[in-house]
Design a protein around this motif. Structure first.
Motif, short mmCIF file in Angstrom:
data_model
loop_
_atom_site.label_atom_id
_atom_site.label_comp_id
_atom_site.label_asym_id
_atom_site.label_seq_id
_atom_site.Cartn_x
_atom_site.Cartn_y
_atom_site.Cartn_z
N UNK A 161 0.81 -1.22 0.00
CA UNK A 161 0.00 0.00 0.00
C UNK A 161 0.85 1.28 0.00
N UNK A 162 1.93 1.38 0.85
CA UNK A 162 2.76 2.59 0.78
C UNK A 162 3.36 2.81 -0.61
N UNK A 163 3.84 1.74 -1.25
CA UNK A 163 4.44 1.90 -2.57
C UNK A 163 3.41 2.35 -3.61
N UNK A 164 2.16 1.86 -3.47
CA UNK A 164 1.09 2.31 -4.36
C UNK A 164 0.83 3.81 -4.15
N UNK A 165 0.80 4.23 -2.88
CA UNK A 165 0.58 5.65 -2.57
C UNK A 165 1.70 6.50 -3.16
N UNK A 166 2.95 6.07 -2.95
CA UNK A 166 4.08 6.84 -3.47
C UNK A 166 4.08 6.83 -5.00
N UNK A 167 3.62 5.74 -5.60
CA UNK A 167 3.52 5.68 -7.05
C UNK A 167 2.52 6.69 -7.59
N UNK A 168 1.39 6.83 -6.90
CA UNK A 168 0.38 7.80 -7.32
C UNK A 168 0.90 9.23 -7.14
N UNK A 169 1.63 9.46 -6.05
CA UNK A 169 2.22 10.78 -5.83
C UNK A 169 3.20 11.11 -6.97
N UNK A 170 4.02 10.12 -7.32
CA UNK A 170 5.00 10.34 -8.39
C UNK A 170 4.31 10.60 -9.73
N UNK A 171 3.25 9.86 -10.00
CA UNK A 171 2.50 10.06 -11.24
C UNK A 171 1.90 11.45 -11.30
N UNK A 172 1.39 11.92 -10.16
CA UNK A 172 0.82 13.26 -10.10
C UNK A 172 1.89 14.31 -10.36
N UNK A 173 3.07 14.15 -9.77
CA UNK A 173 4.16 15.10 -9.97
C UNK A 173 4.58 15.14 -11.45
N UNK A 174 4.68 13.94 -12.06
CA UNK A 174 5.11 13.88 -13.46
C UNK A 174 4.10 14.53 -14.40
N UNK A 216 5.19 22.21 -17.49
CA UNK A 216 6.13 23.34 -17.39
C UNK A 216 6.99 23.42 -18.65
N UNK A 217 7.22 24.63 -19.09
CA UNK A 217 8.03 24.86 -20.29
C UNK A 217 9.52 24.84 -19.92
N UNK A 218 10.08 23.64 -19.88
CA UNK A 218 11.50 23.44 -19.57
C UNK A 218 12.09 22.45 -20.56
N UNK A 219 13.42 22.48 -20.76
CA UNK A 219 14.05 21.48 -21.63
C UNK A 219 13.78 20.07 -21.10
N UNK A 220 13.69 19.13 -22.02
CA UNK A 220 13.37 17.76 -21.65
C UNK A 220 14.38 17.19 -20.65
N UNK A 221 15.66 17.50 -20.86
CA UNK A 221 16.67 16.92 -19.96
C UNK A 221 16.50 17.43 -18.52
N UNK A 222 16.05 18.67 -18.37
CA UNK A 222 15.80 19.22 -17.04
C UNK A 222 14.63 18.47 -16.38
N UNK A 223 13.62 18.19 -17.16
CA UNK A 223 12.48 17.44 -16.62
C UNK A 223 12.90 16.04 -16.21
N UNK A 224 13.75 15.42 -17.01
CA UNK A 224 14.21 14.06 -16.70
C UNK A 224 15.01 14.05 -15.40
N UNK A 225 15.89 15.02 -15.23
CA UNK A 225 16.69 15.11 -14.00
C UNK A 225 15.78 15.35 -12.79
N UNK A 226 14.83 16.28 -12.94
CA UNK A 226 13.90 16.57 -11.84
C UNK A 226 13.06 15.34 -11.49
N UNK A 227 12.62 14.60 -12.52
CA UNK A 227 11.83 13.40 -12.29
C UNK A 227 12.66 12.34 -11.56
N UNK A 228 13.94 12.23 -11.95
CA UNK A 228 14.82 11.25 -11.30
C UNK A 228 15.05 11.61 -9.83
N UNK A 229 15.26 12.90 -9.54
CA UNK A 229 15.47 13.33 -8.16
C UNK A 229 14.21 13.09 -7.31
N UNK A 230 13.06 13.35 -7.88
CA UNK A 230 11.81 13.10 -7.16
C UNK A 230 11.65 11.62 -6.85
N UNK A 231 12.02 10.78 -7.80
CA UNK A 231 11.92 9.33 -7.60
C UNK A 231 12.87 8.87 -6.49
#
Length: 374
Positions: free
Chosen positions: A1-14, A21-36
């Motif tokens: 259940x915690x992993x499902x909750x965190x997965x939904x949070x991550x999906x919402x952030x992505x 947001x209007x940012x370069x793709x590589x910036x989004x990828x780095x931000x997504x990786x840090x959030x994960x």
């Protein structure tokens, strides 16, 4: 259940924060990786110690993980609130409402600052909180009797020996009559926490320092830890009562094992048996880590129950999430069928989500007072 909750949070952030947001793709990828990485804090903790409850990284790293994890969670909540607002605005706007990037940047900044404040509030030595509790039938000899309640110390890499030593020094300066520690003293094995918990040996009170277990003692070896608490000079009040006598006036202090015993094959919780033989006319103060069984204690004539466990719900508003699992008792004083229940916000908290916003930690000095006629 915690992993499902965190997965939904991550999906919402992505999908609702990063992607628009209007940012370069590589910036989004780095931000997504840090959030994960931040959202997997508990997985990293388990890799470090074998338990999600005991991150064994250096203290600054544990604090940084708590800040990052908390910031991502708060950002998801803020983004969710924004999306709800946008949906409600559709009928009034005649269509979908767009949001400037600056609004999302503002949400991110707010989440980051709030998380930093929350972690700081969680890690500090708690300020003194003075409360008075009236008890019917309290002997005049105990009017003004003081009890310092410590609870949920969660001594760990985040709350190490230096933190515990300062806490002990501040506690001893109060000069209370009795210290009651209502469970969850540690997070970690005895080998990992032996040095960190050593300062508790120096706790002092006129009538002694009493301790009961919390659910976290069962995670890390109940018998081993209770034996070590006794070796530190703490007086175990597990499934028994004592009678305090002051010039013929009597007050009963009782303690009971945590509700975790129901699932771990340890002592059976039997409060009636614990109170058997106690003076009938003496008020009873019960130490019970979790507040959920307070109504049962009230039926058995307990005058005052001291509990912890909930950490006060951590964040104002979200504290209601902790209510159902604790019979509605989350923070502060309650009248439970004529018995006073005090649910302490905690001296510290679990290092896996060390954040407080509007639910401060407590160094709680309780002064007993004789209640007037009903």
């Amino acid at each position: 259940m915690p992993q499902l909750t965190f997965g939904l949070i991550y999906l919402l952030i992505l999908t609702r924060f990063l992607w628009p947001i209007n940012l370069p793709l590589w910036v989004k990828i780095v931000a997504a990786a840090l959030a994960l990485v931040a959202l997997q804090f508990h997985r990293w903790s388990k890799l470090s110690s074998g338990s999600v409850f005991s991150p064994e990284f250096p203290r600054p790293v544990v604090a940084l993980f708590n800040w990052a994890f908390g910031a991502v969670v708060l950002l998801a909540l803020l983004q969710l609130a924004l999306d709800v607002g946008l949906l409600l605005a559709i009928p009034f706007n005649g269509g979908v409402v767009s949001v400037p990037d600056d609004v999302r940047y503002g949400l991110a900044a707010l989440a980051a600052v709030a998380a930093a404040i929350g972690v700081h509030q969680a890690m500090r030595i708690p300020p003194l909180k003075d409360i008075e509790i009236e008890i019917h039938g309290l002997p005049p000899q105990f009017d003004g009797y003081t009890i310092l309640q410590l609870t949920d110390l969660h001594i760990s890499r985040l709350f190490p020996a230096s933190w515990a030593r300062t806490l002990v020094e501040r506690s001893n300066k109060l000069g209370v009559d009795l210290i009651a520690i209502t469970g969850d003293l540690i997070d970690g094995t005895l080998d990992a926490r032996r040095a960190d918990i050593e300062p508790l040996r120096d706790l002092r009170a006129t009538d002694g320092v009493y301790v009961i277990s919390g659910n976290h003692e069962y995670i890390f070896g109940y018998s081993t830890w209770m034996a070590h608490f006794a070796a530190l000079g703490l007086l175990l009040l597990e499934n028994r009562h004592i009678v305090l006598d002051r010039n013929g006036g009597k007050l009963v202090m009782a303690g009971i094992t945590d509700r975790a015993t129901r699932h771990r094959g340890h002592h059976v919780r039997d409060l009636a048996a614990v109170l058997e033989g106690a003076p009938k006319d003496a008020p009873v103060i019960l130490l019970d880590h979790q507040p959920a069984d307070a109504r049962h204690a009230a039926k058995l004539g307990v005058a005052l129950q001291l509990s912890g466990h909930t950490h006060g719900g951590l964040i104002v508003g979200l504290d209601r999430l902790a209510a159902p699992a604790n019979a509605g008792f989350v923070s502060g004083r309650y009248d439970v069928d004529g018995m006073t229940l005090y649910v302490n916000n905690g001296t510290a908290l679990w290092p896996g989500f060390a954040m407080r916003l509007g639910r401060p930690s407590e160094l709680t000095r309780i002064t007993l007072r004789r209640a007037g006629p009903s």
